[in-house]
Write an enzyme that holds these catalytic residues in place. Structure first.
Site, PDB file in Angstrom:
ATOM      1  N   SER A  20       0.836  -1.196   0.000  1.00 36.12           N
ATOM      2  CA  SER A  20       0.000   0.000   0.000  1.00 36.12           C
ATOM      3  C   SER A  20       0.874   1.251   0.000  1.00 36.12           C
ATOM      4  CB  SER A  20      -0.968  -0.031   1.178  1.00 36.12           C
ATOM      5  OG  SER A  20      -2.079   0.796   0.914  1.00 36.12           O
TER       6      SER A  20
ATOM      7  N   ASP B 100      -9.269  -5.694  -4.584  1.00 35.74           N
ATOM      8  CA  ASP B 100      -8.825  -4.548  -3.794  1.00 35.74           C
ATOM      9  C   ASP B 100      -9.148  -3.260  -4.535  1.00 35.74           C
ATOM     10  OD1 ASP B 100      -7.494  -2.736  -2.170  1.00 35.74           O
ATOM     11  OD2 ASP B 100      -5.495  -3.269  -2.933  1.00 35.74           O
TER      12      ASP B 100
ATOM     13  N   HIS C 153      -6.179  -6.712  -0.782  1.00 30.16           N
ATOM     14  CA  HIS C 153      -5.119  -5.770  -0.440  1.00 30.16           C
ATOM     15  C   HIS C 153      -3.861  -6.483   0.056  1.00 30.16           C
ATOM     16  CE1 HIS C 153      -4.084  -1.607  -0.110  1.00 30.16           C
ATOM     17  NE2 HIS C 153      -3.810  -1.648   1.177  1.00 30.16           N
TER      18      HIS C 153
END
Length: 498
Positions: free
Chosen positions: A182, A433, A458
């Site tokens: 991320s 995601d 994710h």
């Protein structure tokens, strides 16, 4: 037009709820924790690392007297499998916006592959998060201190620490590969571009480096969340889409807050109906993000494929039940899968993972406009940079720089740019995601590879392997290992020739 609060709410990931008159919603691109129902299960997990602190300087880019101020940056090391004498590699996790212990616990992939590569593992905490506070308890005091919180300073921190660590360990020939998920994945990718002499490669999982300016449609994130639920059940999607109007209608009643408090089984009477809205919103967004194929205990304890489980709850309730009551029942899976909560605290959450600095970053450099289209299951919303800028100025005394990230790191025409400039990068994304829409989804060159899975969530590839992992996830990790192996083979070959 969207206000500052609603814009930040749309930026995703971390909710800070406040008093009766308003709610400020701070959502982070890459950290993953509910502040409404804080669970400290991760901190109790024993991680196989030793904790160290590095004397880091405050400002890498100026030579003012204050620049050389030292703060102590936390990092974790596992040398259990490292073959130092053979120039074993160093795998470095570029820390996100939170406590580094939390990311170490939830990045089992690096621990799983360390024995194969005889690798040293290093997890570095991001400045202004966790224990790495340059001004101690006063770090968030004002723009005068927060001004040193940005991605460029963080990357320079990592570069300085890695170089010093290699020198202290007498391992100058050990190749470094950076990993991140991320926001941490964004940092890993940018680190490879900015410091190619320090890291020979980067593995960036669920890294939305294209979520800036107008590169990615602003509605793409919430359209993706909605598509996850629509794919699970069209009726489920329609119920959630219709629940917001019912909540708004309740808020107009004289005793609306009492009714909402009762319906949502709150431990204390609510001060704002927006607390209920945010509680639902957060549950649906987070669940879409972590729609993992196996049971997980990342943000909250959840079953495998929790989006589908939520929709089963909605579809299984009587037709006469209200849409809002169905939405509440589904969201309860996120907050109470373990069936241990007798009531819910929707207001007054705490920041147990140390994520609070992201609202500053969102108000300065990490400007990722998000809207909700008419196709979304969330209420339609727009974005006004003018209003957002005015409110950031009011809150912090600074104005956002909406084009700075693409100026500093690029993003537009990334295929043409990186094809001639970059190398040795993996961008992994799962289409479940919603952050994947801002990621790199196509191969750019033979050494800048996009690994895309249709059922991935994710940074699921960074989670520890389990016996229940599906074949596609096993294959994805094998591909990543093979690519890293190739990078290292090329590095050692070049080292011998020199």
């Amino acid at each position: 037009m969207a206000s500052f609060s609603s814009y930040i709410f749309l930026i995703i990931l971390f909710i800070i709820s406040v008093g009766a008159s308003e709610i400020k919603s701070i959502y982070l691109p890459g950290t993953y924790q509910s502040s409404l129902l804080v669970k400290k299960h991760d901190e109790k997990t024993k991680i196989p690392f030793k904790t160290h602190y590095f004397p880091q300087i405050l400002d890498h880019f100026t030579f003012l007297p204050r620049s050389s101020k030292v703060f102590y940056q936390k990092y974790l090391i596992n040398d259990q499998y490292w073959h130092k004498e053979g120039g074993g590699p160093i795998f470095v996790y570029t820390g996100n916006e939170g406590n580094i212990d939390w990311f170490a616990v939830n990045t089992g992939f690096m621990i799983d592959i360390a024995p194969k590569f005889n690798a040293l593992l290093v997890f570095i905490e991001h400045r202004f998060y966790g224990d790495s506070m340059p001004f101690g308890n006063n770090s968030y005091k004002s723009a005068k201190t927060l001004g040193y919180l940005n991605s460029q300073q963080a990357l320079a921190d990592y570069a300085v620490l890695i170089r010093s660590l290699k020198q202290n360990l007498s391992s100058d020939s050990s190749p470094v590969v950076v990993f991140g998920g991320s926001y941490g994945g964004m940092l890993a990718a940018w680190f490879r571009l900015k410091y190619p002499h320090i890291a020979i490669g980067a593995v960036a999982s669920s890294a939305p480096i294209l979520q800036f300016d107008k590169i990615t449609p602003w509605s793409s994130f919430y359209d993706a969340v909605s598509q996850d639920f629509k794919d699970a059940s069209l009726n489920c999607y329609k119920v959630i889409k219709g629940s917001w109007a019912e909540l708004d209608a309740l808020s107009t009643h004289d005793d609306g807050l009492i009714e909402v408090s009762k319906l949502f089984r709150t431990c204390k009477a609510l001060h704002s109906v927006y607390s209920a809205r945010d509680w639902l919103w957060e549950a649906f967004v987070y669940t879409a993000m972590v729609n993992y194929p196996t049971e997980a205990n990342f943000m909250m304890p959840l079953p495998a494929f929790p989006v589908e489980e939520m929709c089963k709850i909605i579809d299984g309730l009587p037709k006469g039940a209200s849409k809002l009551s169905k939405a509440f029942a589904a969201a309860s899976l996120y907050y109470n899968y373990t069936q241990t909560e007798k009531c819910f605290n929707l207001e007054g959450g705490t920041d147990s993972h140390g994520l609070h600095g992201w609202d500053w970053q969102a108000c300065t450099e990490m400007v990722m406009p998000m809207t909700c289209s008419n196709e979304s299951m969330f209420p339609p919303s727009s974005f006004s940079y003018k209003e957002f800028s005015q409110d950031c100025k009011k809150q912090y005394g600074v104005k956002p720089r909406p084009h700075w990230i693409t100026t500093e790191f690029g993003g537009y025409r990334i295929e043409q740019v990186l094809k001639r400039f970059g190398s040795n990068m993996i961008f992994s994304n799962g289409m479940q995601d919603p952050w994947s829409r801002g990621g790199v989804l196509k191969n750019i060159s033979s050494s800048i590879v996009a690994l895309v899975t249709q059922k991935g969530a994710h940074h699921v590839d960074f989670r520890s392997e389990t016996k229940n992992d599906p074949d596609w996830l096993i294959m994805q990790r094998k591909q990543e290992v093979a690519i890293i192996e190739k990078w290292l083979e090329e590095y050692y070959k070049d080292l011998k020739q020199n």
